[in-house]
Design an enzyme around this catalytic site. Structure first.
Site, PDB file in Angstrom:
ATOM      1  N   GLY A 146       0.819  -1.224   0.000  1.00  0.00           N
ATOM      2  CA  GLY A 146       0.000   0.000   0.000  1.00  0.00           C
ATOM      3  C   GLY A 146       0.840   1.256   0.000  1.00  0.00           C
ATOM      4  CB  ALA A 147       4.254   1.864  -0.825  1.00  0.00           C
ATOM      5  CG  ASN A 148      -1.001   3.129  -4.202  1.00  0.00           C
ATOM      6  OD1 ASN A 148      -1.018   2.088  -3.535  1.00  0.00           O
ATOM      7  ND2 ASN A 148      -2.078   3.893  -4.345  1.00  0.00           N
ATOM      8  N   GLY A 186      -0.143   8.061   0.619  1.00  0.00           N
ATOM      9  CA  GLY A 186      -0.247   8.146   2.076  1.00  0.00           C
ATOM     10  C   GLY A 186       1.047   7.815   2.822  1.00  0.00           C
ATOM     11  CE1 TYR A 228      -7.655   0.871  10.497  1.00  0.00           C
ATOM     12  CE2 TYR A 228      -8.038   2.382  12.333  1.00  0.00           C
ATOM     13  CZ  TYR A 228      -7.207   1.878  11.348  1.00  0.00           C
ATOM     14  OH  TYR A 228      -5.930   2.370  11.207  1.00  0.00           O
TER      15      TYR A 228
HETATM   16  P1  NAP Z   1      -4.294   5.630   2.687  1.00  0.00           P
HETATM   17  O1  NAP Z   1      -3.698   6.904   2.238  1.00  0.00           O
HETATM   18  O2  NAP Z   1      -5.741   5.365   2.479  1.00  0.00           O
HETATM   19  O3  NAP Z   1      -3.420   4.455   2.047  1.00  0.00           O
HETATM   20  C1  NAP Z   1      -3.793   3.112   2.211  1.00  0.00           C
HETATM   21  C2  NAP Z   1      -2.992   2.278   1.238  1.00  0.00           C
HETATM   22  O4  NAP Z   1      -3.404   0.901   1.393  1.00  0.00           O
HETATM   23  C3  NAP Z   1      -3.244   2.658  -0.224  1.00  0.00           C
HETATM   24  O5  NAP Z   1      -2.046   2.527  -0.956  1.00  0.00           O
HETATM   25  C4  NAP Z   1      -4.245   1.594  -0.664  1.00  0.00           C
HETATM   26  O6  NAP Z   1      -4.240   1.335  -2.053  1.00  0.00           O
HETATM   27  C5  NAP Z   1      -3.680   0.409   0.095  1.00  0.00           C
HETATM   28  N1  NAP Z   1      -4.591  -0.733   0.086  1.00  0.00           N
HETATM   29  C6  NAP Z   1      -5.888  -0.797   0.461  1.00  0.00           C
HETATM   30  N2  NAP Z   1      -6.372  -2.029   0.234  1.00  0.00           N
HETATM   31  C7  NAP Z   1      -5.355  -2.759  -0.296  1.00  0.00           C
HETATM   32  C8  NAP Z   1      -5.213  -4.084  -0.745  1.00  0.00           C
HETATM   33  N3  NAP Z   1      -6.236  -4.946  -0.733  1.00  0.00           N
HETATM   34  N4  NAP Z   1      -4.012  -4.497  -1.212  1.00  0.00           N
HETATM   35  C9  NAP Z   1      -2.959  -3.653  -1.254  1.00  0.00           C
HETATM   36  N5  NAP Z   1      -3.035  -2.375  -0.877  1.00  0.00           N
HETATM   37  C10 NAP Z   1      -4.222  -1.936  -0.401  1.00  0.00           C
HETATM   38  O7  NAP Z   1      -4.081   5.413   4.265  1.00  0.00           O
HETATM   39  P2  NAP Z   1      -2.862   5.751   5.240  1.00  0.00           P
HETATM   40  O8  NAP Z   1      -3.342   6.741   6.217  1.00  0.00           O
HETATM   41  O9  NAP Z   1      -1.622   5.994   4.479  1.00  0.00           O
HETATM   42  O10 NAP Z   1      -2.783   4.368   6.023  1.00  0.00           O
HETATM   43  C11 NAP Z   1      -1.680   3.483   5.939  1.00  0.00           C
HETATM   44  C12 NAP Z   1      -1.725   2.579   7.155  1.00  0.00           C
HETATM   45  O11 NAP Z   1      -1.631   3.377   8.347  1.00  0.00           O
HETATM   46  C13 NAP Z   1      -3.017   1.783   7.301  1.00  0.00           C
HETATM   47  O12 NAP Z   1      -2.697   0.466   7.720  1.00  0.00           O
HETATM   48  C14 NAP Z   1      -3.771   2.506   8.400  1.00  0.00           C
HETATM   49  O13 NAP Z   1      -4.619   1.651   9.107  1.00  0.00           O
HETATM   50  C15 NAP Z   1      -2.629   2.999   9.260  1.00  0.00           C
HETATM   51  N6  NAP Z   1      -2.948   4.150  10.125  1.00  0.00           N
HETATM   52  C16 NAP Z   1      -3.292   5.324   9.581  1.00  0.00           C
HETATM   53  C17 NAP Z   1      -3.569   6.388  10.418  1.00  0.00           C
HETATM   54  C18 NAP Z   1      -3.933   7.752   9.886  1.00  0.00           C
HETATM   55  O14 NAP Z   1      -4.308   8.620  10.702  1.00  0.00           O
HETATM   56  N7  NAP Z   1      -3.839   8.010   8.600  1.00  0.00           N
HETATM   57  C19 NAP Z   1      -3.499   6.242  11.814  1.00  0.00           C
HETATM   58  C20 NAP Z   1      -3.143   4.996  12.335  1.00  0.00           C
HETATM   59  C21 NAP Z   1      -2.860   3.953  11.477  1.00  0.00           C
HETATM   60  P3  NAP Z   1      -5.279   2.097  -3.048  1.00  0.00           P
HETATM   61  O15 NAP Z   1      -4.702   3.448  -3.302  1.00  0.00           O
HETATM   62  O16 NAP Z   1      -5.296   1.204  -4.244  1.00  0.00           O
HETATM   63  O17 NAP Z   1      -6.606   2.159  -2.330  1.00  0.00           O
END
Ligand code: NAP
Length: 245
Positions: A8-10, A12, A164
């Protein structure tokens, strides 16, 4: 040169972590479930001077993509030093324990728990070939059972993440078991919360993505004396970073 795979590195936090680890000299496999988006992102990064970042298709819910990614990394590198299980979804929000249907639980577990298990198991043999294997499971402080059941925890009343939080608590327990099973090896396996961060995930509310990426990258690079089988959130505990499961 060490090699890291980030799911999921594309975009965020995963993308930011990829940039930071590339700057630190690692070869980065930038996981993206959409191969075209991954390639575009890697190309844009190369144009900005980021070296050694290569897109790789990986949908954590699709075993064929996981196995194909493993084959590519095995052929190109022969081993893997760091796995960052970052891909995650929240599922539709708000969600609660009384009404949110089991189909939402299944959808979220599929990515946040089963995805982590599938990717980890697929890459374990390659990680075992590294002198300093590291796994970072990207978690959240709201997945802490101890904190979430404490009335003085600031998010105690923030009850919109029943699904979640359950999925991340389950992933945390998987982390504990994996770290235990590999306790007598060079592996360092931890769950790390990046903190509330401005990404698509939060509707772009929260802290800076650079801070979050730094928190994840740090545990990808811990040395042989570093912790294993622990849970960290520097947002929650700025002193030691450690928080209760
Ligand atoms: P994000 O911007 O929504 O990015 C999520 C990433 O996961 C995207 O690249 C998405 O791909 C990918 N993904 C979703 N479903 C997938 C699948 N089936 N296979 C492979 N990739 C998949 O979210 P983020 O905030 O960067 O979150 C990254 C991690 O941090 C998550 O695990 C989240 O739970 C955790 N986190 C985030 C926060 C926060 O405040 N943001 C806080 C605590 C923990 P697509 O672009 O194709 O959808």
């Amino acid at each position: 040169m060490k090699t890291v795979l980030i799911t999921g590195a594309n975009k965020g936090i995963g993308l930011e972590t990829a940039k930071q680890l590339s700057k630190k000299g690692l070869f980065v496999y930038l996981g993206s479930r959409d191969p075209e988006r991954g390639k575009q992102v890697a190309k844009a990064l190369a144009g900005k001077g980021f070296e050694n970042i290569q897109a790789i298709e990986i949908d954590v819910t699709k075993p064929a993509t996981i196995l194909a990614a493993r084959q590519i990394i095995e052929q190109e590198k022969g081993s893997l030093d760091v796995l960052i299980n970052n891909a995650g979804i929240s599922g539709i929000v708000p969600q609660n324990a009384q009404e949110t249907g089991v189909e939402v639980f299944k959808e979220v577990m599929d990515v946040n728990l089963y995805g982590v298990v599938s990717v980890t198991q697929a890459f374990l043999e390659l990680l075992k070939k590294s002198a300093e294997p590291r796994i970072v499971n990207v978690s959240t402080s709201v997945g802490s059972l101890s904190l979430q059941s404490n009335p003085s925890w600031p998010a105690y009343d923030y009850a919109k993440y029943a699904v979640y939080a359950s999925s991340k608590a389950a992933m945390n327990m998987y982390t504990v078991h994996l770290a235990y099973e590999l306790r007598d090896t060079a592996f360092k396996i931890n769950a790390v919360c990046p903190g509330y961060t401005k990404t698509d995930f939060t509707g772009h509310i929260g802290g800076e993505v650079e801070t979050a990426g730094n928190r994840i990258a740090k545990y990808a690079l811990i040395d042989q004396n570093g912790p294993t089988g622990h849970f960290f959130s520097e947002e929650t505990n700025p002193e030691t970073g450690e928080i209760p499961w």
